[in-house]
Design a protein around this motif. Structure first.
Motif, PDB file in Angstrom:
ATOM      1  N   VAL A   1     -10.985   6.682   0.323  1.00 31.72           N
ATOM      2  CA  VAL A   1     -10.875   5.812  -0.866  1.00 31.72           C
ATOM      3  C   VAL A   1     -12.078   6.106  -1.751  1.00 31.72           C
TER       4      VAL A   1
ATOM      5  N   VAL B   1      -7.705   3.323  -7.930  1.00 30.34           N
ATOM      6  CA  VAL B   1      -8.722   2.315  -7.594  1.00 30.34           C
ATOM      7  C   VAL B   1     -10.115   2.816  -7.988  1.00 30.34           C
TER       8      VAL B   1
ATOM      9  N   LEU C   1      -5.579  -2.766  -6.520  1.00 32.50           N
ATOM     10  CA  LEU C   1      -4.618  -2.472  -5.444  1.00 32.50           C
ATOM     11  C   LEU C   1      -3.323  -3.271  -5.612  1.00 32.50           C
TER      12      LEU C   1
ATOM     13  N   LEU D   1      -0.284  -0.423   3.534  1.00 31.31           N
ATOM     14  CA  LEU D   1      -1.575   0.248   3.346  1.00 31.31           C
ATOM     15  C   LEU D   1      -2.721  -0.701   3.724  1.00 31.31           C
TER      16      LEU D   1
ATOM     17  N   ILE E   1      -1.443  -8.689  -1.855  1.00 28.44           N
ATOM     18  CA  ILE E   1      -2.616  -8.155  -1.160  1.00 28.44           C
ATOM     19  C   ILE E   1      -3.369  -9.297  -0.488  1.00 28.44           C
TER      20      ILE E   1
ATOM     21  N   VAL F   1      -6.942  -0.490   3.660  1.00 31.67           N
ATOM     22  CA  VAL F   1      -8.081   0.353   3.284  1.00 31.67           C
ATOM     23  C   VAL F   1      -9.361  -0.452   3.177  1.00 31.67           C
TER      24      VAL F   1
ATOM     25  N   ILE G   1     -10.403  -3.922  -5.738  1.00 31.14           N
ATOM     26  CA  ILE G   1      -9.462  -4.671  -4.897  1.00 31.14           C
ATOM     27  C   ILE G   1      -8.307  -5.193  -5.744  1.00 31.14           C
TER      28      ILE G   1
ATOM     29  N   VAL H   1      -2.273  -4.261   1.940  1.00 28.47           N
ATOM     30  CA  VAL H   1      -1.159  -4.387   0.990  1.00 28.47           C
ATOM     31  C   VAL H   1       0.079  -4.697   1.823  1.00 28.47           C
TER      32      VAL H   1
ATOM     33  N   VAL I   1       0.308   3.560  -3.156  1.00 29.26           N
ATOM     34  CA  VAL I   1      -0.071   2.205  -2.766  1.00 29.26           C
ATOM     35  C   VAL I   1       1.222   1.439  -2.547  1.00 29.26           C
TER      36      VAL I   1
ATOM     37  N   LEU J   1      -3.338   5.447  -4.900  1.00 23.32           N
ATOM     38  CA  LEU J   1      -4.605   4.904  -4.419  1.00 23.32           C
ATOM     39  C   LEU J   1      -5.813   5.318  -5.265  1.00 23.32           C
TER      40      LEU J   1
ATOM     41  N   ILE K   1     -12.536  -0.536   0.899  1.00 24.76           N
ATOM     42  CA  ILE K   1     -13.072  -0.064  -0.381  1.00 24.76           C
ATOM     43  C   ILE K   1     -14.561  -0.378  -0.368  1.00 24.76           C
TER      44      ILE K   1
END
Ligand code: MG
Ligand code: MG
Length: 284
Positions: A195, A155, A146, A211, A257, A213, A143, A252, A207, A152, A215
């Motif tokens: 991811v 990550v 990010l 975005l 974030i 996502v 995280i 994001v 990124v 991406l 994770i």
């Protein structure tokens, strides 16, 4: 008509994802508080469903074709997708709970693992807690990444690097599950892009602002081989090795974030890593 998902959301759309994330977090908090020896996974499912429905939202796992429950409850060698039922939680069990809520058409998705206390087996509990802890900490590293990475799939490299750097106490390597990945999230719980929780050759999408996502590293005490049980859902390690699973949905946005499925936006998990999550600014 197929609904074409977009990887990058507008600020207004990301804002609509805040509340389903908060409701998902509340459901998981309630389940966590109820995990004690003697409780069944079906009872945990009912707790999560009540929290989500009382908040005016819908359990989005029930929108997955063929799935009738609010949570997945995966115990010990079960990695993910365990179906709630009469199984009674025992001292020393690793319990992994995955859950999501949908509100006004927008989704949250999050998971945690915990070891049930077992005073009679401190060594076993310590070993399992380390598996759970390394999994959780690998998630927070992913995280935090990010906030700075450009592409991406960096990550996954960060997650794998952390896991490699924190081996088992017996010196052995953890297994990072590759059969399942995280995913984009928005109007559907599962959207593009995938991811990865491990290094891959491709760089993945940019990124950048918009975005969103989920994770979700899945770790075992060794193997990466899984099999799906005859119930067509429950994924277990092939050799019975213990497994853990942690997940957050993260946005994001222009300010930074924000962890949508943490009530503090991820502040406590990210603080040790020098990252301060920023609330998604109100839009007009
Ligand atoms: Mg999930
Ligand atoms: Mg997920």
């Amino acid at each position: 008509m197929a609904f074409r998902s977009r990887i990058y959301k507008t600020a207004a759309e990301l804002q609509l994802m805040v509340q389903p994330g908060v409701i998902t977090a509340a459901a998981l908090d309630a389940v966590r508080a109820a995990i004690v020896p003697g409780v069944t996974t079906l009872e945990l499912d009912a707790i999560a469903e009540r929290v989500i429905r009382d908040a005016g939202a819908e359990p989005n796992f029930q929108l997955v074709p063929g799935y009738r429950h609010t949570i997945c409850a995966s115990v010990n060698e079960e990695v993910v997708h365990g179906i709630p039922g009469p199984r009674v939680i025992q001292p020393g069990d690793i319990v992994s709970i995955d859950c999501g809520a949908q509100l006004d058409g927008w989704n949250g998705d999050s998971a945690f693992s915990v070891v049930v206390p077992d005073p009679a087996r401190p060594a076993l509990v310590a070993e399992r807690e380390r598996l759970v802890d390394v999994t959780e900490q690998s998630l927070w590293r992913g995280i935090a990444a990010l906030a700075t990475v450009k592409r991406l799939n960096a990550v996954g490299a960060v997650i794998e690097q952390y896991i490699e750097s924190n081996p088992r106490t017996d010196g052995g390597e953890w297994g990072i599950i590759e059969d399942y990945t995280g995913h984009g999230i928005g109007r559907s719980m599962h959207e593009d892009p995938p991811v990865f929780n491990y290094r891959v050759r491709e760089k993945g999408p940019e990124v950048k602002v918009g975005l969103a996502v989920a994770i979700e590293p899945m770790l075992t005490a060794g193997t990466i081989d899984t099999v799906t049980l005859a119930d067509d859902w429950t994924v277990v390690t092939e050799d019975g090795t213990m497994a853990a699973h942690w997940e957050h949905s993260v946005a994001v946005h222009a300010g930074g974030i924000w962890v949508l499925t943490a009530t503090d936006g991820g502040a406590s998990g990210l603080a040790p890593l020098g990252v301060t999550p920023v609330p998604i600014a109100a839009t007009v």
